[in-house]
Enzyme design. Structure first.
Site, PDB file in Angstrom:
ATOM      1  N   ASN A 190       0.866  -1.182   0.000  1.00 22.03           N
ATOM      2  CA  ASN A 190       0.000   0.000   0.000  1.00 22.03           C
ATOM      3  C   ASN A 190       0.897   1.225   0.000  1.00 22.03           C
ATOM      4  O   ASN A 190       1.494   1.561   1.016  1.00 22.03           O
ATOM      5  CB  ASN A 190      -0.895  -0.024   1.248  1.00 22.03           C
ATOM      6  CG  ASN A 190      -1.689   1.259   1.412  1.00 22.03           C
ATOM      7  OD1 ASN A 190      -1.768   2.072   0.478  1.00 22.03           O
ATOM      8  ND2 ASN A 190      -2.277   1.448   2.587  1.00 22.03           N
ATOM      9  N   TRP A 191       0.983   1.869  -1.180  1.00 22.69           N
ATOM     10  CA  TRP A 191       1.892   3.014  -1.299  1.00 22.69           C
ATOM     11  C   TRP A 191       1.341   4.281  -0.652  1.00 22.69           C
ATOM     12  O   TRP A 191       2.038   5.269  -0.547  1.00 22.69           O
ATOM     13  CB  TRP A 191       2.205   3.260  -2.778  1.00 22.69           C
ATOM     14  CG  TRP A 191       3.410   2.485  -3.226  1.00 22.69           C
ATOM     15  CD1 TRP A 191       3.803   1.259  -2.758  1.00 22.69           C
ATOM     16  CD2 TRP A 191       4.384   2.877  -4.186  1.00 22.69           C
ATOM     17  NE1 TRP A 191       4.948   0.875  -3.378  1.00 22.69           N
ATOM     18  CE2 TRP A 191       5.333   1.838  -4.271  1.00 22.69           C
ATOM     19  CE3 TRP A 191       4.539   3.989  -5.004  1.00 22.69           C
ATOM     20  CZ2 TRP A 191       6.434   1.900  -5.117  1.00 22.69           C
ATOM     21  CZ3 TRP A 191       5.623   4.040  -5.865  1.00 22.69           C
ATOM     22  CH2 TRP A 191       6.567   3.008  -5.913  1.00 22.69           C
ATOM     23  N   LYS A 192       0.066   4.289  -0.292  1.00 24.77           N
ATOM     24  CA  LYS A 192      -0.566   5.501   0.259  1.00 24.77           C
ATOM     25  C   LYS A 192      -0.261   6.687  -0.678  1.00 24.77           C
ATOM     26  O   LYS A 192      -0.192   6.498  -1.893  1.00 24.77           O
ATOM     27  CB  LYS A 192      -0.084   5.741   1.681  1.00 24.77           C
ATOM     28  CG  LYS A 192      -0.209   4.478   2.540  1.00 24.77           C
ATOM     29  CD  LYS A 192      -0.072   4.729   3.991  1.00 24.77           C
ATOM     30  CE  LYS A 192      -0.194   3.398   4.733  1.00 24.77           C
ATOM     31  NZ  LYS A 192      -0.309   3.556   6.164  1.00 24.77           N
ATOM     32  N   HIS A 213      -9.754   1.605   4.209  1.00 22.92           N
ATOM     33  CA  HIS A 213      -8.510   1.704   4.990  1.00 22.92           C
ATOM     34  C   HIS A 213      -8.752   2.675   6.146  1.00 22.92           C
ATOM     35  O   HIS A 213      -9.504   3.640   6.004  1.00 22.92           O
ATOM     36  CB  HIS A 213      -7.374   2.198   4.085  1.00 22.92           C
ATOM     37  CG  HIS A 213      -6.045   2.158   4.775  1.00 22.92           C
ATOM     38  ND1 HIS A 213      -5.659   3.115   5.681  1.00 22.92           N
ATOM     39  CD2 HIS A 213      -5.041   1.252   4.725  1.00 22.92           C
ATOM     40  CE1 HIS A 213      -4.458   2.806   6.147  1.00 22.92           C
ATOM     41  NE2 HIS A 213      -4.061   1.677   5.590  1.00 22.92           N
ATOM     42  N   GLU A 269      -7.164   5.046   7.283  1.00 24.75           N
ATOM     43  CA  GLU A 269      -6.915   6.465   6.991  1.00 24.75           C
ATOM     44  C   GLU A 269      -8.085   7.080   6.228  1.00 24.75           C
ATOM     45  O   GLU A 269      -8.392   8.258   6.389  1.00 24.75           O
ATOM     46  CB  GLU A 269      -5.586   6.592   6.221  1.00 24.75           C
ATOM     47  CG  GLU A 269      -4.404   6.357   7.164  1.00 24.75           C
ATOM     48  CD  GLU A 269      -3.197   5.690   6.533  1.00 24.75           C
ATOM     49  OE1 GLU A 269      -3.080   5.668   5.299  1.00 24.75           O
ATOM     50  OE2 GLU A 269      -2.361   5.171   7.306  1.00 24.75           O
ATOM     51  N   GLU A 289      -6.161  -4.607  10.237  1.00 26.15           N
ATOM     52  CA  GLU A 289      -5.113  -3.621  10.504  1.00 26.15           C
ATOM     53  C   GLU A 289      -5.463  -2.843  11.768  1.00 26.15           C
ATOM     54  O   GLU A 289      -6.247  -1.888  11.712  1.00 26.15           O
ATOM     55  CB  GLU A 289      -5.004  -2.635   9.340  1.00 26.15           C
ATOM     56  CG  GLU A 289      -4.504  -3.244   8.055  1.00 26.15           C
ATOM     57  CD  GLU A 289      -3.848  -2.191   7.170  1.00 26.15           C
ATOM     58  OE1 GLU A 289      -2.687  -2.361   6.827  1.00 26.15           O
ATOM     59  OE2 GLU A 289      -4.494  -1.188   6.855  1.00 26.15           O
ATOM     60  N   GLY A 292       1.981   2.230  10.870  1.00 32.01           N
ATOM     61  CA  GLY A 292       3.015   3.269  10.794  1.00 32.01           C
ATOM     62  C   GLY A 292       3.688   3.576  12.120  1.00 32.01           C
ATOM     63  O   GLY A 292       4.401   4.574  12.244  1.00 32.01           O
ATOM     64  N   SER A 309       2.706  -2.099  10.418  1.00 37.63           N
ATOM     65  CA  SER A 309       4.123  -2.191  10.803  1.00 37.63           C
ATOM     66  C   SER A 309       4.764  -3.541  10.490  1.00 37.63           C
ATOM     67  O   SER A 309       5.562  -4.062  11.271  1.00 37.63           O
ATOM     68  CB  SER A 309       4.292  -1.831  12.284  1.00 37.63           C
ATOM     69  OG  SER A 309       3.954  -0.481  12.493  1.00 37.63           O
ATOM     70  N   GLY A 330       2.645  -1.217   4.286  1.00 32.90           N
ATOM     71  CA  GLY A 330       2.709   0.196   3.923  1.00 32.90           C
ATOM     72  C   GLY A 330       4.144   0.611   3.618  1.00 32.90           C
ATOM     73  O   GLY A 330       4.674   0.334   2.551  1.00 32.90           O
TER      74      GLY A 330
HETATM   75  P1  PGA Z   1       2.516   0.343   7.628  1.00 31.07           P
HETATM   76  O1  PGA Z   1       1.104   0.610   6.928  1.00 31.07           O
HETATM   77  O2  PGA Z   1       3.037  -0.972   7.098  1.00 31.07           O
HETATM   78  O3  PGA Z   1       3.362   1.503   7.209  1.00 31.07           O
HETATM   79  O4  PGA Z   1       2.269   0.285   9.111  1.00 31.07           O
HETATM   80  C1  PGA Z   1       0.204  -0.435   6.692  1.00 31.07           C
HETATM   81  C2  PGA Z   1      -1.065   0.087   6.101  1.00 31.07           C
HETATM   82  O5  PGA Z   1      -1.543   1.151   6.521  1.00 31.07           O
HETATM   83  O6  PGA Z   1      -1.648  -0.550   5.193  1.00 31.07           O
END
Ligand code: PGA
Length: 233
Positions: free
Chosen positions: A7-9, A85, A87, A152, A158, A194, A215
């Site tokens: 997931n590149w966000k 997601h 976010e 998640e 993160g 993470s 991520g």
């Molecule tokens: P992260 O993000 O691996 O940077 O914790 C995962 C995600 O939000 O899909």
């Protein structure tokens, strides 16, 4: 086969995308690798790598400024899409109802939705993880069609912290039983939050864990390739 979904966000540019996808091309693995890119990076060469999007409109077309429909994603050869997601649930106030509508739109366009669920730190501390996750699953999944669930925990995304192996196993078992209750026990359930090369192998091999959503560590080949290699198929 395990899913390894990046997931590149809101990160990356064309050159970085080309570089990562090219490096993946030479990796021999039976795992299913998918990179979910920002909309603007969904065009151009995919070097044979499966790509996904990070959002989809619940609508077919029309006056929805800024939104992207399933038909548009299909034109870019998108096979998977993240929906709900944390976010998006947090910054864009996406409810379970909206997530369900988006997942339904994806399925109607033959795109597999990856439906994200997970508890906040407050919900965890109040001992409500299982009830929160179960409700999110039941209210976010479409009536029919195939999808993936991504567990998640919001407090792990993160942050460089993950739940213990026992905690991940317990939540994935709850999700499995919840899905079995609606006759969807064959649904893959992946873990995200993470994940790195140090914990990927252990987490991916826990019971009821069918893969990983990654991520930060999916942005560069020197952090993503070791994860793919460490996961037993
Ligand atoms: P992260 O993000 O691996 O940077 O914790 C995962 C995600 O939000 O899909």
């Amino acid at each position: 086969m395990k899913y390894v979904i990046g997931n590149w966000k809101m990160n990356g540019n064309m050159a970085e995308k080309d570089s990562l996808l090219k490096s993946l091309k030479n990796v021999r693995t039976d795992n299913k690798v998918v990179i979910c890119l920002p909309f603007t990076l969904l065009c151009g060469n995919t070097f044979g790598i499966t790509i996904g999007a990070q959002d989809i409109s619940e609508h077919t077309n029309g006056a929805y400024t800024g939104d992207i429909s399933g038909a548009m994603l299909i034109e870019s050869d998108v096979k998977y899409v993240l929906v709900g997601h944390s976010e998006r649930r947090f910054y864009h106030h996406e409810t379970n109802d909206i997530v369900k509508a988006k997942a339904t739109a994806a399925i109607q366009n033959k795109i597999i939705p990856i439906i994200c669920v997970g508890e906040t730190a407050d919900e965890k501390n109040a001992g409500r993880t299982m009830s929160v996750v179960k409700k999110m699953v039941l209210e976010s999944v479409p009536k029919s069609g195939n999808y993936i669930i991504a567990y998640e925990p919001r407090w792990a995304i993160g942050k460089g912290v993950t739940p213990s192996a026992n905690e991940i196993t317990a939540v994935h078992e709850t999700i499995f039983k919840t899905l079995r209750g609606i006759k969807k026990e064959n649904t893959p359930v992946i873990y995200g939050g993470s994940v790195d090369a140090g914990n990927a192998g252990t987490i991916a091999n826990l019971p009821h864990v069918d893969g990983l959503l990654i991520g930060r560590a999916s942005l560069k080949s020197d952090t993503l390739l070791p994860i793919i290699k460490t996961i037993k198929e």
